[in-house]
Design an enzyme around this catalytic site. Sequence first.
Site, PDB file in Angstrom:
ATOM      1  N   TRP A 192      28.945  46.329  38.611  1.00 15.29           N
ATOM      2  CA  TRP A 192      29.113  45.095  37.829  1.00 15.29           C
ATOM      3  C   TRP A 192      27.755  44.487  37.509  1.00 15.29           C
ATOM      4  O   TRP A 192      27.527  43.958  36.436  1.00 15.29           O
ATOM      5  CB  TRP A 192      29.995  44.087  38.589  1.00 15.29           C
ATOM      6  CG  TRP A 192      31.439  44.510  38.674  1.00 15.29           C
ATOM      7  CD1 TRP A 192      32.183  44.664  39.806  1.00 15.29           C
ATOM      8  CD2 TRP A 192      32.315  44.829  37.583  1.00 15.29           C
ATOM      9  NE1 TRP A 192      33.465  45.062  39.492  1.00 15.29           N
ATOM     10  CE2 TRP A 192      33.578  45.171  38.144  1.00 15.29           C
ATOM     11  CE3 TRP A 192      32.171  44.869  36.187  1.00 15.29           C
ATOM     12  CZ2 TRP A 192      34.679  45.540  37.358  1.00 15.29           C
ATOM     13  CZ3 TRP A 192      33.270  45.238  35.402  1.00 15.29           C
ATOM     14  CH2 TRP A 192      34.497  45.566  35.994  1.00 15.29           C
ATOM     15  N   SER A 239      34.084  40.791  30.622  1.00 16.83           N
ATOM     16  CA  SER A 239      34.613  39.881  31.635  1.00 16.83           C
ATOM     17  C   SER A 239      36.149  39.966  31.698  1.00 16.83           C
ATOM     18  O   SER A 239      36.743  39.909  32.777  1.00 16.83           O
ATOM     19  CB  SER A 239      34.163  38.459  31.319  1.00 16.83           C
ATOM     20  OG  SER A 239      34.833  37.543  32.127  1.00 16.83           O
ATOM     21  N   ARG A 274      39.768  35.124  43.769  1.00 21.85           N
ATOM     22  CA  ARG A 274      39.120  35.579  42.547  1.00 21.85           C
ATOM     23  C   ARG A 274      39.281  34.628  41.370  1.00 21.85           C
ATOM     24  O   ARG A 274      38.456  34.621  40.465  1.00 21.85           O
ATOM     25  CB  ARG A 274      39.669  36.961  42.171  1.00 21.85           C
ATOM     26  CG  ARG A 274      39.276  38.008  43.183  1.00 21.85           C
ATOM     27  CD  ARG A 274      40.020  39.293  42.990  1.00 21.85           C
ATOM     28  NE  ARG A 274      39.739  40.246  44.061  1.00 21.85           N
ATOM     29  CZ  ARG A 274      38.641  40.983  44.140  1.00 21.85           C
ATOM     30  NH1 ARG A 274      37.719  40.883  43.206  1.00 21.85           N
ATOM     31  NH2 ARG A 274      38.462  41.810  45.141  1.00 21.85           N
ATOM     32  N   CYS A 381      34.139  55.322  43.684  1.00 21.07           N
ATOM     33  CA  CYS A 381      35.552  55.522  44.021  1.00 21.07           C
ATOM     34  C   CYS A 381      36.234  56.201  42.828  1.00 21.07           C
ATOM     35  O   CYS A 381      36.239  55.686  41.719  1.00 21.07           O
ATOM     36  CB  CYS A 381      36.169  54.156  44.304  1.00 21.07           C
ATOM     37  SG  CYS A 381      37.908  54.013  44.023  1.00 21.07           S
ATOM     38  N   CYS A 384      38.884  54.349  40.852  1.00 24.70           N
ATOM     39  CA  CYS A 384      38.286  53.283  40.047  1.00 24.70           C
ATOM     40  C   CYS A 384      37.532  53.872  38.859  1.00 24.70           C
ATOM     41  O   CYS A 384      37.548  53.319  37.763  1.00 24.70           O
ATOM     42  CB  CYS A 384      37.321  52.446  40.872  1.00 24.70           C
ATOM     43  SG  CYS A 384      38.001  51.840  42.424  1.00 24.70           S
TER      44      CYS A 384
HETATM   45  C1  LIG Z   1      34.611  50.014  37.015  1.00 18.61           C
HETATM   46  C2  LIG Z   1      35.205  49.460  38.247  1.00 18.61           C
HETATM   47  C3  LIG Z   1      36.532  49.713  38.523  1.00 18.61           C
HETATM   48  C4  LIG Z   1      37.123  49.216  39.670  1.00 18.61           C
HETATM   49  N1  LIG Z   1      38.438  49.510  39.932  1.00 18.61           N
HETATM   50  C5  LIG Z   1      39.008  49.071  41.077  1.00 18.61           C
HETATM   51  C6  LIG Z   1      40.356  49.430  41.419  1.00 18.61           C
HETATM   52  O1  LIG Z   1      41.026  50.146  40.680  1.00 18.61           O
HETATM   53  N2  LIG Z   1      40.857  48.986  42.597  1.00 18.61           N
HETATM   54  C7  LIG Z   1      40.111  48.209  43.460  1.00 18.61           C
HETATM   55  O2  LIG Z   1      40.609  47.860  44.512  1.00 18.61           O
HETATM   56  N3  LIG Z   1      38.840  47.853  43.155  1.00 18.61           N
HETATM   57  C8  LIG Z   1      38.275  48.266  41.996  1.00 18.61           C
HETATM   58  N4  LIG Z   1      36.977  47.925  41.712  1.00 18.61           N
HETATM   59  C9  LIG Z   1      36.270  46.975  42.589  1.00 18.61           C
HETATM   60  C10 LIG Z   1      36.560  45.504  42.219  1.00 18.61           C
HETATM   61  O3  LIG Z   1      36.429  45.285  40.823  1.00 18.61           O
HETATM   62  C11 LIG Z   1      35.574  44.551  42.910  1.00 18.61           C
HETATM   63  O4  LIG Z   1      34.259  44.909  42.570  1.00 18.61           O
HETATM   64  C12 LIG Z   1      35.734  44.535  44.406  1.00 18.61           C
HETATM   65  O5  LIG Z   1      37.065  44.272  44.748  1.00 18.61           O
HETATM   66  C13 LIG Z   1      34.810  43.486  45.050  1.00 18.61           C
HETATM   67  O6  LIG Z   1      35.168  42.207  44.571  1.00 18.61           O
HETATM   68  P1  LIG Z   1      34.289  40.925  44.743  1.00 18.61           P
HETATM   69  O7  LIG Z   1      35.185  39.794  45.024  1.00 18.61           O
HETATM   70  O8  LIG Z   1      33.210  41.190  45.717  1.00 18.61           O
HETATM   71  O9  LIG Z   1      33.629  40.593  43.333  1.00 18.61           O
HETATM   72  P2  LIG Z   1      33.487  41.554  42.081  1.00 18.61           P
HETATM   73  O10 LIG Z   1      34.782  41.659  41.366  1.00 18.61           O
HETATM   74  O11 LIG Z   1      32.805  42.781  42.506  1.00 18.61           O
HETATM   75  O12 LIG Z   1      32.521  40.702  41.149  1.00 18.61           O
HETATM   76  C14 LIG Z   1      31.115  40.580  41.400  1.00 18.61           C
HETATM   77  C15 LIG Z   1      30.602  39.291  40.784  1.00 18.61           C
HETATM   78  O13 LIG Z   1      30.799  39.311  39.363  1.00 18.61           O
HETATM   79  C16 LIG Z   1      31.200  38.033  38.901  1.00 18.61           C
HETATM   80  N5  LIG Z   1      32.554  38.161  38.318  1.00 18.61           N
HETATM   81  C17 LIG Z   1      33.720  38.459  38.947  1.00 18.61           C
HETATM   82  N6  LIG Z   1      34.730  38.550  38.076  1.00 18.61           N
HETATM   83  C18 LIG Z   1      34.207  38.290  36.861  1.00 18.61           C
HETATM   84  C19 LIG Z   1      34.755  38.243  35.553  1.00 18.61           C
HETATM   85  N7  LIG Z   1      36.045  38.512  35.313  1.00 18.61           N
HETATM   86  N8  LIG Z   1      33.924  37.933  34.530  1.00 18.61           N
HETATM   87  C20 LIG Z   1      32.604  37.684  34.754  1.00 18.61           C
HETATM   88  N9  LIG Z   1      32.035  37.731  35.954  1.00 18.61           N
HETATM   89  C21 LIG Z   1      32.818  38.037  37.009  1.00 18.61           C
HETATM   90  C22 LIG Z   1      31.150  37.127  40.083  1.00 18.61           C
HETATM   91  O14 LIG Z   1      29.855  36.535  40.116  1.00 18.61           O
HETATM   92  C23 LIG Z   1      31.343  38.057  41.251  1.00 18.61           C
HETATM   93  O15 LIG Z   1      30.778  37.556  42.412  1.00 18.61           O
HETATM   94  C24 LIG Z   1      36.367  48.435  40.567  1.00 18.61           C
HETATM   95  C25 LIG Z   1      35.021  48.171  40.290  1.00 18.61           C
HETATM   96  C26 LIG Z   1      34.436  48.674  39.160  1.00 18.61           C
HETATM   97  C27 LIG Z   1      32.981  48.411  38.907  1.00 18.61           C
END
Ligand SMILES: Cc1cc2nc3c(=O)[nH]c(=O)nc-3n(C[C@H](O)[C@H](O)[C@H](O)COP(=O)(O)OP(=O)(O)OC[C@H]3O[C@@H](n4cnc5c(N)ncnc54)[C@H](O)[C@@H]3O)c2cc1C
Length: 457
Positions: A192, A239, A274, A381, A384
Amino acid sequence: METCVLLLGLFLTSVHVTTAGSAAHRCFCQVTGTLDDCACDVETIDKFNNKDIFPKLQKLLSSDYFRFYKVNLNNGCPFWTDHSQCGLKYCAVKPCSPDEVPEGLKSSSYKYSEKASHDTEECEKAEKLGAVNGSLSDETRQALQEWKKYDDESDRFCMLDDEDSPESQYVDLLLNPERFTGYIGAEAWRIWNSIYEENCFKPYSVNRPLNPLASNSGDLCIVSPGLCVEKRAFFRLISGLHASINIHLSARYLLDENWFEMKWGHNVSEFQQRFDEDLTKGEGPKRLRNLYFLYLIELRALAKILPYFERSTFQLYTGQDTQDDQNKKLLLELLHVAKSFPLHFDETALFAGNNKEAMKLKEDFKLTFKNISRIMDCVECFKCRLWGKLQTQGLGTALKILFSERQIEAMPNTSNTNPSFQLSRQEIVSLFNAFGRISTSVRELKNFRSLLSKLKQ
Ligand SMILES: Cc1cc2nc3c(=O)[nH]c(=O)nc-3n(C[C@H](O)[C@H](O)[C@H](O)COP(=O)(O)OP(=O)(O)OC[C@H]3O[C@@H](n4cnc5c(N)ncnc54)[C@H](O)[C@@H]3O)c2cc1C
Ligand SMILES: *[C@@H]1O[C@H](CO)[C@@H](O)[C@H](O)[C@H]1NC(C)=O
Ligand SMILES: *[C@@H]1O[C@H](CO)[C@@H](O)[C@H](O)[C@H]1NC(C)=O
Ligand SMILES: *[C@@H]1O[C@H](CO)[C@@H](O)[C@H](O)[C@H]1NC(C)=O
Ligand SMILES: *[C@@H]1O[C@H](CO)[C@@H](O)[C@H](O)[C@H]1NC(C)=O
């Protein structure tokens, strides 16, 4: 770009006042009313999607044509050496030595290598959760080989895998649903982070750690009103996609596990972490609004592509004639519904003017988006990675439809020397499945709304 300012104003006035302070309110207070940069509102989309689109689309996506997606999950990450700690089949047996740790993580490398052995169990669990089921019957495999492929590189917003590569494999999407995988922490943030930090248009350079545990966390790619409508749209699409992925993992969370089965379902507190306004410093509801923006873009692409599928020569070919015909009928029905949507996004508002500046902007947009599709090969993963690739490809296809220079015609013009607009099977499958994900997210929001309203506060 006067409209930027005007529409941004609408956003502020559209905050709906309901029972302030309630759990449902804190996620959904801003998820109502007019959406910025388009003439549509959340309620219209909810109703339209949940009643008219969602059921038809689900049926279509369960057909053989759409459930088998050919993908190369072994392309290798082009940007950094992949030494992931988790979610990989190697993670449990081969922890990184300090010199293998990527530059960006060096600062915490000590902690990192220590963590590796500790995390072995977690990794094995993540591996199991993230595994892709590649089973496929022989007949299907044969039919699949007959599907054709076209080439039109210049129109694309997305890297397509080489379907003929021996590394490319068919995956049954129904057997490998997008859901919670346990892919969290440094590796997920790095993806991300590179997307938002290095592949997003920004008004100025911000350099803040993405680690949400860091004190100053917030959205990295700040969308300022000074940014032109195209660049803002780009951020909102990404986003929105991010929001969709996070809705799915909250809606199909691993709630319980024993020797006999795994129990998947809604985890309301995960959703709140989230998207709750208070818990995300106000960002959560905006992310949900971006999901609706993404929905509108993909919906508009479906409406626009209708003539292409109306051709009598177009088939959803799997070799099962009766089924293929029924599916085509269902597909056209769905597209006619999509077309009937009263408040479509107006794509001519983007890259308008047909001048050098607009062309350059479009080219940048295309290159940046292509780069993001490459980053998907860096997702450790596999599950993912699969859905990440599919969804970026699907969105890339939607953008190709919206912004192609080529005419989308019901009858290909044979006297025309320019090749006409084409879609490969891979593009078609990803387009509809990607929209299926977004449509499901919108539907899931209804479930979360009702679950949240049952909470005490
Ligand atoms: C391509 C990809 C696919 C994935 N697929 C899966 C899956 O199928 N199943 C699974 O369990 N996990 C999946 N993940 C992981 C999941 O998206 C999160 O990264 C993980 O759960 C950790 O979440 P987190 O709360 O630490 O913040 P994350 O979701 O990792 O976000 C990191 C930071 O980005 C910012 N952010 C968060 N959401 C948004 C938004 N919507 N718009 C703008 N900024 C934002 C915030 O500052 C946040 O702290 C995937 C990740 C990626 C990169
Ligand atoms: C993979 O799919 C097949 C059905 O085609 C099923 O029999 C098998 O149990 C699945 N494997 C896993 C690990 O889910
Ligand atoms: C593509 O993404 C990578 C990884 O984030 C980045 O280092 C690189 O600069 C990007 N390239 C382009 C052309 O945007
Ligand atoms: C739901 O998610 C939270 C994290 O947000 C977690 O602590 C909790 O254990 C999960 N609930 C269930 C039933 O798995
Ligand atoms: C077909 O293409 C030719 C050459 O570009 C053009 O002159 C003609 O008008 C087109 N015909 C139709 C029906 O669009």
